[in-house]
Design a protein around this motif. Structure first.
Motif, PDB file in Angstrom:
ATOM      1  N   LEU A 110       2.399   6.489  -1.633  1.00 18.80           N
ATOM      2  CA  LEU A 110       2.759   5.078  -1.549  1.00 18.80           C
ATOM      3  C   LEU A 110       4.247   4.955  -1.324  1.00 18.80           C
ATOM      4  CD1 LEU A 110       1.673   2.156  -1.902  1.00 18.80           C
ATOM      5  CD2 LEU A 110       2.296   2.352  -4.315  1.00 18.80           C
ATOM      6  N   GLN A 111       4.643   4.319  -0.204  1.00 17.08           N
ATOM      7  CA  GLN A 111       6.055   3.998   0.011  1.00 17.08           C
ATOM      8  C   GLN A 111       6.250   2.616  -0.574  1.00 17.08           C
ATOM      9  OE1 GLN A 111       4.480   5.784   2.844  1.00 17.08           O
ATOM     10  NE2 GLN A 111       5.447   7.446   1.676  1.00 17.08           N
ATOM     11  N   GLY A 112       6.936   2.563  -1.716  1.00 20.26           N
ATOM     12  CA  GLY A 112       7.072   1.302  -2.443  1.00 20.26           C
ATOM     13  C   GLY A 112       6.350   1.433  -3.771  1.00 20.26           C
ATOM     14  N   SER A 113       6.562   0.468  -4.640  1.00 19.30           N
ATOM     15  CA  SER A 113       5.988   0.505  -5.982  1.00 19.30           C
ATOM     16  C   SER A 113       4.761  -0.409  -6.063  1.00 19.30           C
ATOM     17  CB  SER A 113       7.034   0.004  -6.965  1.00 19.30           C
ATOM     18  OG  SER A 113       7.427  -1.303  -6.567  1.00 19.30           O
ATOM     19  N   LEU A 114       4.072  -0.364  -7.188  1.00 19.61           N
ATOM     20  CA  LEU A 114       2.972  -1.312  -7.406  1.00 19.61           C
ATOM     21  C   LEU A 114       3.500  -2.738  -7.304  1.00 19.61           C
ATOM     22  CD1 LEU A 114       0.972   0.159 -10.461  1.00 19.61           C
ATOM     23  CD2 LEU A 114       0.588   0.542  -8.018  1.00 19.61           C
ATOM     24  N   GLU A 115       4.692  -2.944  -7.866  1.00 16.21           N
ATOM     25  CA  GLU A 115       5.295  -4.274  -7.832  1.00 16.21           C
ATOM     26  C   GLU A 115       5.558  -4.724  -6.398  1.00 16.21           C
ATOM     27  OE1 GLU A 115       9.038  -4.581  -9.829  1.00 16.21           O
ATOM     28  OE2 GLU A 115       9.086  -6.768  -9.602  1.00 16.21           O
ATOM     29  N   ALA A 116       6.048  -3.780  -5.569  1.00 19.56           N
ATOM     30  CA  ALA A 116       6.325  -4.126  -4.171  1.00 19.56           C
ATOM     31  C   ALA A 116       5.031  -4.454  -3.424  1.00 19.56           C
ATOM     32  CB  ALA A 116       7.065  -2.990  -3.485  1.00 19.56           C
ATOM     33  N   VAL A 117       3.963  -3.730  -3.749  1.00 25.33           N
ATOM     34  CA  VAL A 117       2.678  -4.050  -3.120  1.00 25.33           C
ATOM     35  C   VAL A 117       2.274  -5.462  -3.537  1.00 25.33           C
ATOM     36  CG1 VAL A 117       0.215  -3.488  -3.000  1.00 25.33           C
ATOM     37  CG2 VAL A 117       1.908  -1.641  -2.989  1.00 25.33           C
ATOM     38  N   TYR A 118       2.381  -5.716  -4.823  1.00 23.37           N
ATOM     39  CA  TYR A 118       2.007  -7.037  -5.342  1.00 23.37           C
ATOM     40  C   TYR A 118       2.784  -8.148  -4.637  1.00 23.37           C
ATOM     41  CZ  TYR A 118       1.447 -10.962  -8.487  1.00 23.37           C
ATOM     42  OH  TYR A 118       1.182 -12.213  -8.992  1.00 23.37           O
ATOM     43  N   GLY A 119       4.088  -7.917  -4.445  1.00 23.47           N
ATOM     44  CA  GLY A 119       4.930  -8.952  -3.866  1.00 23.47           C
ATOM     45  C   GLY A 119       4.808  -9.098  -2.361  1.00 23.47           C
ATOM     46  N   VAL A 134      -2.413  -2.299  -9.154  1.00 20.34           N
ATOM     47  CA  VAL A 134      -2.291  -3.553  -8.422  1.00 20.34           C
ATOM     48  C   VAL A 134      -3.596  -3.730  -7.663  1.00 20.34           C
ATOM     49  CG1 VAL A 134      -1.153  -2.486  -6.403  1.00 20.34           C
ATOM     50  CG2 VAL A 134      -0.861  -4.920  -6.832  1.00 20.34           C
ATOM     51  N   ALA A 135      -4.114  -4.957  -7.639  1.00 20.74           N
ATOM     52  CA  ALA A 135      -5.341  -5.243  -6.884  1.00 20.74           C
ATOM     53  C   ALA A 135      -5.066  -6.428  -5.973  1.00 20.74           C
ATOM     54  CB  ALA A 135      -6.496  -5.553  -7.830  1.00 20.74           C
ATOM     55  N   PHE A 136      -5.590  -6.358  -4.747  1.00 21.89           N
ATOM     56  CA  PHE A 136      -5.457  -7.472  -3.799  1.00 21.89           C
ATOM     57  C   PHE A 136      -6.852  -7.757  -3.280  1.00 21.89           C
ATOM     58  CE2 PHE A 136      -5.015  -3.840  -0.932  1.00 21.89           C
ATOM     59  CZ  PHE A 136      -4.194  -2.992  -1.674  1.00 21.89           C
ATOM     60  N   SER A 137      -7.560  -8.553  -4.031  1.00 20.66           N
ATOM     61  CA  SER A 137      -8.992  -8.699  -3.821  1.00 20.66           C
ATOM     62  C   SER A 137      -9.350  -9.934  -3.013  1.00 20.66           C
ATOM     63  CB  SER A 137      -9.686  -8.782  -5.185  1.00 20.66           C
ATOM     64  OG  SER A 137     -11.053  -9.062  -5.016  1.00 20.66           O
TER      65      SER A 137
END
Ligand SMILES: C=C(O[C@@H]1C=C(C(=O)O)C=C[C@H]1O)C(=O)O
Length: 327
Positions: A110-119, A134-137
């Motif tokens: 993962l390039q980036g953090s869970l937080e970055a994915v979330y944002g 992180v979930a993007f459902s």
């Protein structure tokens, strides 16, 4: 019914009931195995930021960031997938199950953090539990409006968003049958807790945008009326509907046993549910499209429904096709 639940679950359900009756907003997480129920008050997500979520009508959590995020998957060995698939197939052939959702955790860089994915990603539902996932459902589990009307929109059937793949999805007898099975299962689930169950939209196509091109899924909408005093029982009502049919299969008990044996590890919050109660109404999602952090490694969890007619290679391809970040 209540005595069947662990102390932690009954306690969770009682707290949900009390908050719902008192019109206090709350957010919750329930894992697939129902071992780690969580309930958050408004100050726990707003001030303490123990969890962040963005739901259609609800809270925002942290704001969108502009950092680039991307991922590279290291698909699980086909041999490992086939072993699990064959085990599921033998259960399907014996008739223990007629639909089983088989999932895996795929290691990713993962390039980036869970937080970055979330944002950064857009999705109907986003949830970020720091250090965990992180979930993007795209998938609603159930919604309950202020009047106690309960609705569910199972998604069953996934394809790439190309004209050929779309029409194959719509016409494939296996997909048609799987979808009908899920709608039946959820009709039955809703009838355990509500009256006047009806299907208002059947097997419509919905597009999902991702960074690397679109996916389409077939969905249906089913609704029913809860008793007038639904808030007093909300926690137990939710527990009776779990695990979600679209991520387990049918019939549930034997299918869950098959899943446990085939997958050999717990799903945790993946395939569990998250919910937001705004003081009047409830919205919940199935926790899929899910990146998990374990130690310092990341895994993308994905899967799909298997029937007696499924073929391992296309199921393996579907599992891998889902490993994407939405735009
Ligand atoms: C478990 C997953 O998929 C479930 C199975 C689906 C299918 O078989 O089409 C679609 C969405 C989910 O309810 C997942 O996507 O991770």
């Amino acid at each position: 019914m209540r005595e069947l639940y662990s102390v932690a679950l009954s306690d969770w359900a009682e707290r949900v009931n009390a908050a719902a009756v008192a019109a206090q907003p709350f957010f919750f997480l329930l894992d697939f195995e129902l071992l780690e129920p969580r309930l958050y008050t408004e100050s726990e997500w707003r001030e303490q930021q123990l969890v962040s979520f963005a739901f259609p009508g609800g809270e925002g959590g942290v704001r969108a960031q502009r950092d680039a995020v991307s991922l590279t998957a290291h698909p699980i060995p086909t041999r490992r997938y086939r072993e699990a698939f064959d085990l599921v197939q033998s259960g399907l052939q014996r008739g223990d199950s007629f639909l089983t959702n088989l999932t895996f955790a795929t290691p990713i860089d993962l390039q980036g953090s869970l937080e970055a994915v979330y944002g950064n990603v857009s999705a109907k539902y986003r949830v970020w539990l720091p250090e965990r996932f992180v979930a993007f459902s795209p998938e609603t589990f159930i919604t309950i409006d202020a009047a106690g009307f309960i609705r569910t929109s199972p998604m069953k059937g996934t394809a790439l968003d190309t004209p050929a793949a779309r029409s194959e999805l719509v016409n494939d007898p296996k997909e048609v049958a799987e979808h009908a099975t899920i709608v039946d299962l959820l009709r039955n689930d809703l009838s355990q807790v509500a009256r006047g169950v009806r299907v208002s939209a059947y097997r419509y196509l919905r597009a999902l945008e991702t960074h690397e091109g679109g996916l389409v899924q077939t969905s249906s909408d089913i609704g029913a009326n809860l008793p007038e005093e639904w808030r007093e029982q909300l926690g137990y009502t939710l527990l009776r509907l779990l695990p979600a049919g679209s991520v387990s299969g049918a019939p549930k008990p034997a299918t869950l046993d098959l899943i446990r044996r085939a997958e050999g590890e717990q799903r945790g919050y993946y395939c569990g549910i998250a919910g937001y109660y705004d003081g009047r109404a409830l919205d919940t999602c199935v926790l899929i499209r899910f990146i998990e952090q374990r130690d310092q490694a990341y895994y993308f969890r994905s899967g799909g429904g298997i029937t007696a007619r499924s073929n391992w290679a296309s199921e393996y391809a579907e599992l891998n096709a889902k490993i994407r970040l939405p735009a």
